[in-house]
Scaffold this motif. Sequence first.
Motif, PDB file in Angstrom:
ATOM      1  N   PHE A 282      36.981  21.262  81.360  1.00  0.00           N
ATOM      2  CA  PHE A 282      35.800  20.640  80.750  1.00  0.00           C
ATOM      3  C   PHE A 282      35.911  20.624  79.224  1.00  0.00           C
ATOM      4  CE2 PHE A 282      34.659  22.177  84.928  1.00  0.00           C
ATOM      5  CZ  PHE A 282      34.047  21.054  85.469  1.00  0.00           C
ATOM      6  N   ASN A 283      37.096  20.904  78.716  1.00  0.00           N
ATOM      7  CA  ASN A 283      37.345  20.889  77.264  1.00  0.00           C
ATOM      8  C   ASN A 283      36.278  21.654  76.503  1.00  0.00           C
ATOM      9  OD1 ASN A 283      39.564  19.099  77.680  1.00  0.00           O
ATOM     10  ND2 ASN A 283      38.086  17.427  77.860  1.00  0.00           N
ATOM     11  N   LEU A 284      35.941  22.835  77.013  1.00  0.00           N
ATOM     12  CA  LEU A 284      34.813  23.562  76.422  1.00  0.00           C
ATOM     13  C   LEU A 284      35.045  23.917  74.960  1.00  0.00           C
ATOM     14  CD1 LEU A 284      33.446  25.929  79.212  1.00  0.00           C
ATOM     15  CD2 LEU A 284      32.816  23.597  78.614  1.00  0.00           C
ATOM     16  N   GLU A 287      34.533  20.317  73.101  1.00  0.00           N
ATOM     17  CA  GLU A 287      33.426  19.407  73.409  1.00  0.00           C
ATOM     18  C   GLU A 287      32.116  20.109  73.731  1.00  0.00           C
ATOM     19  OE1 GLU A 287      34.586  16.479  76.298  1.00  0.00           O
ATOM     20  OE2 GLU A 287      36.415  15.999  75.190  1.00  0.00           O
ATOM     21  N   SER A 288      31.838  21.187  73.047  1.00  0.00           N
ATOM     22  CA  SER A 288      30.577  21.865  73.301  1.00  0.00           C
ATOM     23  C   SER A 288      29.502  21.415  72.323  1.00  0.00           C
ATOM     24  CB  SER A 288      30.761  23.378  73.165  1.00  0.00           C
ATOM     25  OG  SER A 288      31.187  23.877  74.397  1.00  0.00           O
ATOM     26  N   SER A 289      28.292  21.331  72.831  1.00  0.00           N
ATOM     27  CA  SER A 289      27.166  20.979  71.966  1.00  0.00           C
ATOM     28  C   SER A 289      26.461  22.261  71.551  1.00  0.00           C
ATOM     29  CB  SER A 289      26.165  20.112  72.721  1.00  0.00           C
ATOM     30  OG  SER A 289      26.829  19.109  73.440  1.00  0.00           O
ATOM     31  N   PRO A 290      25.692  22.180  70.460  1.00  0.00           N
ATOM     32  CA  PRO A 290      24.899  23.362  70.093  1.00  0.00           C
ATOM     33  C   PRO A 290      23.763  23.561  71.091  1.00  0.00           C
ATOM     34  CG  PRO A 290      24.359  21.502  68.678  1.00  0.00           C
ATOM     35  CD  PRO A 290      25.491  21.055  69.540  1.00  0.00           C
ATOM     36  N   ASP A 291      23.309  24.784  71.245  1.00  0.00           N
ATOM     37  CA  ASP A 291      22.191  25.043  72.147  1.00  0.00           C
ATOM     38  C   ASP A 291      20.883  24.517  71.552  1.00  0.00           C
ATOM     39  OD1 ASP A 291      23.604  26.201  74.171  1.00  0.00           O
ATOM     40  OD2 ASP A 291      23.528  28.209  73.284  1.00  0.00           O
ATOM     41  N   ALA A 321      20.589  10.605  74.537  1.00  0.00           N
ATOM     42  CA  ALA A 321      20.461  12.005  74.975  1.00  0.00           C
ATOM     43  C   ALA A 321      21.464  12.887  74.220  1.00  0.00           C
ATOM     44  CB  ALA A 321      20.685  12.101  76.478  1.00  0.00           C
ATOM     45  N   CYS A 325      20.750  16.031  71.820  1.00  0.00           N
ATOM     46  CA  CYS A 325      21.447  17.293  72.047  1.00  0.00           C
ATOM     47  C   CYS A 325      22.079  17.791  70.743  1.00  0.00           C
ATOM     48  CB  CYS A 325      22.513  17.038  73.108  1.00  0.00           C
ATOM     49  SG  CYS A 325      22.998  18.487  74.008  1.00  0.00           S
ATOM     50  N   VAL A 331      16.923  17.854  75.981  1.00  0.00           N
ATOM     51  CA  VAL A 331      16.977  16.450  76.397  1.00  0.00           C
ATOM     52  C   VAL A 331      17.155  16.355  77.908  1.00  0.00           C
ATOM     53  CG1 VAL A 331      18.007  15.638  74.240  1.00  0.00           C
ATOM     54  CG2 VAL A 331      19.503  16.280  76.145  1.00  0.00           C
TER      55      VAL A 331
END
Lengths: 478, 354
Positions: A282-284, A287-291, A321, A325, A331
Amino acid sequence: MAEKMAEKIIGRPGGLYAEFPRKGGAAPTATHYCPGCGHGIIHKLIGEALADLGIQDRTVMISPVGCAVFAYYYFDCGNLQVAHGRAPAVGTGVSRAEDNAVVIAYQGDGDLASIGLNETIQAANRGEKMAIFFVNNTVYGMTGGQMAPTTLIGEKTITCPEGRDPRFTGYPLHMCEILNNLKAPVFIERVSISDISHIRKARKAVRKALEIQRDGKGYAFVEVLSTCPTNLRQDSEQSTRFVNEEMEKEFPLDNFRDLSAETQPLLRGESDFSRDSIDKLFNLETESSPDAVHDPTFKEVHVKAAGFGGQGVLSMGLTLAHAGCNAQRFVSWYPSYGPEQRGGTSNCSVVISGESIGSPVVYSPDVLVAMNRPSLEKFAGDVKEGGIILYDSTIGAWDIPADVRGIAVPAMKIAGETGSEKAANTVMLGVMLSLGVTDLSRENFREAIAETFSGKQKLISLNLNVLEAAVKWAKENI
Amino acid sequence: MATQLVKGNTAAVIGALYAGCDCYFGYPITPASEILQEASKYFPQVGRKFVQAESEEAAINMVYGAASAGHRVMTASSGPGLSLKQEGISYLAGSELPCVIIDIMRAGPGLGNIGPEQSDYSQVVKGGGHGNYKNIVLAPNSVQEMCDMVITGFDLAFKYRNPVCILADGVLGQMVESIQFPEKAVQPVIDTTWAVSGTAATRENLVTSIFLDFDLLEQFNYKLQEKYATIKEHEVDYEDYMTSDASIILVSYGISSRICRSAVDQARKEGIKVGLFRPRTLFPFPEKELRAIADSRKCTFVSVEMSNGQMQEDIRLAIGCTRPVELLNRMGGNLITLDQVMERLREISAREEY
C-alpha cells in the motif's frame, strides 16, 4: 482353495488402521459396509498405496456423503468429513493452504456426478492437486437405492421402479469422458473391481493417481466400477456379472489420459506474513495522509457531484475528498455504485468535516456540481438554502431556485482549451477552490490531483494547468 | 501511524492481510465484488492464496478446507450469496472451524436490487443454516471498523473455533473514508491439536460434524450452547452515545447508526433527550446493557434499521418487553434519512412525557 488363497492379493494394508475405534461397536476390525460391497476393496487398494508410497503423514482424506461417509473410520491419515458433493471444493481449500498435502477425495456417483458435478468439473479444470476416487455403482447407497446419474438404461431402482427410461431421466453420465474434454487433468482412468484380474489393474491406477499426488503434479481421476449387492438386490455372482457385462458395456474400461511422465510438479510458494511486505503493498511510506484533526469551528461541507458515466464525477469527488484529507479534515465519499449504473448517470456524495462524520450520504448539498441536464433536474431542488450549483454552461438556460446561487461554468470549453475536455471535472474543482466554498487551499487541491492521477505525470500536469485556468476564469467572471 | 483514504471493501482486505489471513475464496456479487477483486490483487503479491470459486457453495467449502487445515481464511458475499453459503456455514459451525465471512448486505428478497439494506440480520445473526448453531457477528459502521473488525474477527474465530460474520451493507462496502493502518501483522500459527494439515503432527486428527449416536450429538449440541454462553458472557461490544440521561434510545447498527448519530446531535440542540445505543456485536447481542437502560428509567426504544424490524425483535427480547420498542425503517435499497429520524424524535418527544 489353496490356489484361491494364493490369489489373495491384498492383506491388511498399512494405510488402514488395524482396528476402527472411531466406528465403535462390538467388532473393532469389521467395516460398516455391507457384504459384497466394493468399498472395502477400494479402501484396501488406496490404503496399500498410501503405505507403500510413504505418504500417510502428508495425506488429507476427504470423506463424502454417501456410504463412504465414514471412510475416516479406516484411513490412517488426516481426515475430513464434508458436505454432499463438495469434496473437490474442500480439497481445493486444503491444497491451496497446504501445498505439500496429498489430498484425496473419495466420492460416490450421487455425490460426485449429481449434487457435486460443478465442483467436480471445476476442480478438474483448475488442475487442483488432488486424487479423486469415484466409486460408480449406478445407485445411491446410503439413502436406500435411488436412481443415480450413472444408473443404466432399463436398470430398476426405487425411484425408477420400472427401469430408467431416458425419455424422462436422460442417460447415464460418463464422467471420465466428460473430464477428458478438459485440458488440466494429468491422469484419468476407469477401472473395475469386479474380480481379481480387474482388481490388479485397478491397483495400478490407484497407485499412479497417488504417485502423481506424492510428486505434486496435479489432478488425477480414477473411476471405479463397483458393486452394491444390497440396493441392486444381487448376490455376489450376479453383482460381478452386472459389473462385467452390463456396466462395462456402458462404461468402457480405459486409460483416458496419463501425462504424469511429462508433467512437472506444481509449486505454489510460501505465504509472506511480514508487516513490511504488507506496508509496501500500500506504499505506506510514501502515500500516507496526515490524520484528521478535531476542529468544531469548521462548518461541515456537503457536496454532491453528478453527471453521465465517463464525465469523471466520481473521480472529481474523490479528488475533493483527498484535498479534504490533506487539510486534515474528516472526509467521506460515497458513490452510486455497481456495474448496473454504468452508462447511465452517476453521482457521489462528499462530506468534509471538522468532526467524525455521521451520514456519508448527502441529501441536501451545500454545493451541487452538475455535469449534465438530468443531474441538474434531479438534484437542483435538494440544494440547501444559500447553497451553490455549479453546472456546465453547455446545459443551457436553467431556472435556478431562488435561494440558491447558480453558476454556469464553461467547464468543457476551459478544459478543452487547456488540454482535454475530459478534464472538465477539474475545472469545477478550480471554481470551488476560487469560491472558497470548501475552505481548502490551492496546495490541498494540487496534492489531491497528484494523488488521484498517481504516477501519471502527464495527466497530473494537464489537470494542474486546468485547475489554474479554472481559478483564473472564476476570478475574472464570478 | 499511516493513514490513507480507502474504500470499505478494500479496508476489509487490508484487515485480512494484517490479520494473517492466508487464503481468500470468493465469487463475484455486487456490492461485495471489490473484496474479491482487491484480494485477487493483493493476496498473490505476498504469496497468499486466492481462488475465484465457481460458486458461492464452492467458495464456502474451500473456506472449510483451508480452515480445516488450520489456516486463516476469509470469504465475502452479499445477501443472495450468503443464502447459498448457508449449507457450508452450518458445516463450519458443526465442525467448529474458524473463519471470517463478510456480508455486504443488499436489498432483497430474491434478486432484489444492489442498494443497501440490513435484511440479512436474521439469516446471519440467528444461524441461517440448519442446526443449533450461532455465528459470532460483528457490525462495523465505518471504513476503519471494516478493517479493524476483520482483525478482531479472526481473533474471535480462533479463540472460539467458530465462524465469524462481519455484517456490513452496501454503503459501508462502497464508501471511502480515511483509515489508520494496523501497526501489527499477525504471524499465524497452526493449532496442531485439531487441524488437519497433511503433516505428521496432525495425522491423527479428524474434522467432522457427524455424530451418529443421538446422545453424543445432543451432548455436542449442549457443548456448543455452552460455548455460545461463554461468548455472550465475554464478547459483547457496543457503543453508547449520550444515552445516560436519554428518554429516547435509538438502537441502530451499521450505516443506519451513523445517520442516528447525526440525528442525536441535531435533536440534542433542540432539547430532545435522545441517545444512540449501537451494538458492535449482534451475536452476542448486548442484552444486559439494554435491559439495564430499560430498568433504569421510563424510556422509548426505537430500532432504526433498513429491514422489516429484524433487530427490533431482539431488542424486545433483551428488555423483556418492559418498554415500548418502535421501529423506524426503510427497505428496498433506501437509506434512512436524517429528516426521517428527526421527525420521529420530535413526534415521540411531543407524545411522551418523561
